[in-house]
Design a protein around this motif. Sequence first.
Motif, short mmCIF file in Angstrom:
data_model
loop_
_atom_site.label_atom_id
_atom_site.label_comp_id
_atom_site.label_asym_id
_atom_site.label_seq_id
_atom_site.Cartn_x
_atom_site.Cartn_y
_atom_site.Cartn_z
N GLU A 94 -12.17 3.31 5.23
CA GLU A 94 -11.17 3.69 6.22
C GLU A 94 -9.87 2.94 5.97
O GLU A 94 -9.89 1.78 5.56
N MET A 95 -8.78 3.62 6.21
CA MET A 95 -7.48 3.01 5.96
C MET A 95 -6.60 3.21 7.19
O MET A 95 -6.53 4.30 7.74
N TYR A 96 -5.93 2.14 7.59
CA TYR A 96 -5.00 2.23 8.72
C TYR A 96 -3.64 1.72 8.25
O TYR A 96 -3.52 0.60 7.75
N THR A 97 -2.62 2.55 8.39
CA THR A 97 -1.26 2.15 8.02
C THR A 97 -0.49 1.83 9.28
O THR A 97 -0.39 2.68 10.18
N ASP A 98 0.03 0.61 9.36
CA ASP A 98 0.83 0.22 10.51
C ASP A 98 2.04 1.14 10.62
O ASP A 98 2.65 1.50 9.60
N PRO A 99 2.39 1.56 11.84
CA PRO A 99 3.51 2.51 11.99
C PRO A 99 4.81 2.00 11.36
O PRO A 99 5.63 2.80 10.94
N GLU A 100 4.98 0.69 11.32
CA GLU A 100 6.20 0.15 10.71
C GLU A 100 5.98 -0.26 9.26
O GLU A 100 6.88 -0.81 8.63
N GLY A 101 4.78 -0.01 8.77
CA GLY A 101 4.50 -0.32 7.37
C GLY A 101 4.34 -1.80 7.10
O GLY A 101 4.41 -2.23 5.95
N LYS A 102 4.09 -2.60 8.14
CA LYS A 102 3.98 -4.04 7.93
C LYS A 102 2.67 -4.41 7.25
O LYS A 102 2.58 -5.42 6.59
N PRO A 140 3.68 -2.11 2.85
CA PRO A 140 4.13 -3.49 3.02
C PRO A 140 4.52 -4.05 1.65
O PRO A 140 3.77 -3.91 0.69
N LEU A 141 5.70 -4.63 1.56
CA LEU A 141 6.15 -5.11 0.26
C LEU A 141 6.01 -6.62 0.11
O LEU A 141 5.54 -7.10 -0.91
N ALA A 142 6.47 -7.33 1.11
CA ALA A 142 6.42 -8.78 0.99
C ALA A 142 6.39 -9.41 2.38
O ALA A 142 6.79 -8.80 3.37
N LYS A 143 5.87 -10.62 2.41
CA LYS A 143 5.83 -11.36 3.66
C LYS A 143 5.96 -12.84 3.35
O LYS A 143 5.72 -13.28 2.23
#
Lengths: 461, 352
Positions: A215-223, B40-43
């Motif tokens: 299962e994969m969940y992508t944060d709405p803001e892509g964080k 996500p690219l970087a943190k």
Amino acid sequence: MRILLTLCTLLYGGWALQAQTNFYTFTDPHLANQASANLPSLLGDHTKTGEFYPFALYAGFGNNFISAADINQFTSADILGSEQINEYLSKLKASNTIWAGYQLPLFNFYFNIPKKRKPFISFGFGAKNQTDFSLDFNREMLELILRGNKNFAGQTVSLSPSINLLSYNELFLTASAQFQITDWKSKNIIRVKPAIRVRYLNGLAALRMPTNTLEMYTDPEGKYIDFATDMRINMASAVDTPLLNGAFGENLAGSLNGGGQGWGYDLGVGVYLLKNLQIHAALNDLGGINFDRNVINYSKQGELRYDGVNLNELNNGSDSLFQIGKLEEILKLERSFESFRVPLGAKLILNGQYGLKAKKRRRIPYFVHNLSATYVQGMADYLNTTTKPVLHAGYTYSFLNILNIGTGMTLGGLNGFMAGAHLSLKANFFKLGFASNNLLPLISDKAGRGTDIHVFLGFSF
Amino acid sequence: MKRTYTLMLLFCGMMILYSCSKYRFDQKSLPALETEWLLPLAKGQFGFEDIRELSNINSSYLIPAMDIGFVEGVQVNVPALDIPQVGPYKQALSDWIQAIQFDSLNIRLGFNNLFPIAIGQGTAFTFRNSADTNSNSNIIYSHTISQQINPTEQYSFDVVIGQNQVSDTIYIYLEHFKSPGGTVTFATTPCQLSVELKVVDLKKVSLYPDKSLRSYDTIDVEWGEQEEDFEDTLSGARLNIYMENAMPLNQYLQIYFLEPNSSFIYDSLFTAAINLSGCQTDQNGTPLNTTQSQSVVDISLNKIRRIRQCRQIVLNYDLNTLGYPQPLIHAGEQTFFKLQLSGDLKLHLKLD
């Protein structure tokens, strides 16, 4: 028959069927012994004394999500834009499957032991090689590949791909016996014919995914992207099983003994209600193979979060920012080497046969017109079987019991709707034939989702 | 019958020819896919320890012969020595810092003995919070050498010390300076002492208001892929930058791209640089609030092409404590600056 077909057509919209069974053998009386591979109680029918098949091949492939016409459409486009992709994705089913497989009997021998000049006990033995491969994936997985994950932002998507492969050699012994329930001399003779087929299985290769949760969940803001996995992959082969990150082992020639052994069972019963009406039931592919040689298991359980390159790991100085941060850890699988069991794809088959215009040639009775209807219900979605039902109707016309030609129609299966034809010739000792359960791809590439073929050469005596 | 078979064969042949015409796929090329990925690219999470300009202090000192009581250029008879203190050599932390309490501090020391006499074992390098050498309470760390340092020999140590505190100036001594002596001539070249202090784990730092620090870091970048491969891959991007400032420091950030040949700035990442106010803290340095900010950067294909031409980027950031009340600002171990980058990428993927 018309009512039956109408019923099938009405029900078809609610089915997403798949099953790969050589249906037409149930319809052609010349192939009763070969049909006993699926319906054991057909063993010995329409056979004078015995039959021997040195060559018979059944092979097929199919899928339920893309046709040759779709491929043609895609390859002729310069860019697959979102409109075309949406159009294609709308055609997809919740579960999409590719299947390919073959059965190659090395030899088959069948014979009858009569009682009072009537068939009483039938035996058969032989060997064959069989391989089935299936790949299942859901709509979301293909959508992710074709459109990216932005469309799934804020959603948990179940990807769950499943790959299965099983290849094995088998030695089989089959037997059936006929019993009458009413008196022979009565006008309503009912014969009951139980049958069993026992198979010793020598596993050559297996790839199985008993659990395939991804299962994969992508944060709405892509964080971040969360992955939840519960996957297990069992692999074994006759030669050293290759590591996913390595090469084949060196001991190639010394390890061709098969990766595992097991037993398979097919149980069947036939009831001959009238001279021209019979019904058969079979519970097939019970049992399985234990693989304990050249085994590798991969597994991954747990939850993982990927939130980008960790800038805290960036060394002071001139290190390039873009060389840091790998997804390897997320994709890393645990490895183990314990044995595993691969079940066969168990299924229930119900069949009814009806004959018209009875005749006899060389002491063998036959019908000029042969009708059959078959229902297949698998016990699992796996390899060449499925939990969803399949219905087949077939017809065979017999010229003097020498040349049989016929046609059949299947609702369901990977190909959705299939229509095929068959031809078999029985001349003196020789038997040969050719058939396909799906010849529609010859007419239209929109029906080109797959097909199968069966050819055989045998001797009858 | 023969006629029937012939007709059947003819029909089969025609069907095969017809079906072959249906399955001639266009092989000129496979199409491309237009996909959109939210990744996500970087943190990163940074603290005071990561601000090199404030947490990392390097100094070097020259120790002439005069410091141990001898003149240079003339032959002297040096008796056996045991001098209580040589020094102090003062190391100011920063004009920003009034005091630091740390959980761990890394001290690296290098000493090059250019005296013509050996320095005997038992001599100690001592770091003190004040010039007072009569008390042990102001000792941050003392390192006693266990073997003689002969003339022209080098000596060094690297140690991480635990909880303690330092004030704005560190006093470094060579204590119990021992030497077997000898008849020698001191050259004009003094001994060299280099010291590096790095706060590894901060407990609390007290900063002065109205300080400012501007830094330009040049970073080499390798884009890795061939230009044409890249053109086939990325057709547009939107960068989302999320920041949370829980440090009592105002921050300014801009990234510049340098022209490959001239090293002139020819583009910047942000249209308007990021300005982020610092948070408020209490006497213990605990943040009372945080400042959050989000920036969106749309990067067109043309901009990407320009960026990819550069081989160096300049990270320009400004830290300041302007506007904070006197006399001190406190930043504890709970202060942080958090950065998260995500990309909304449009990828053009060729299936060939």
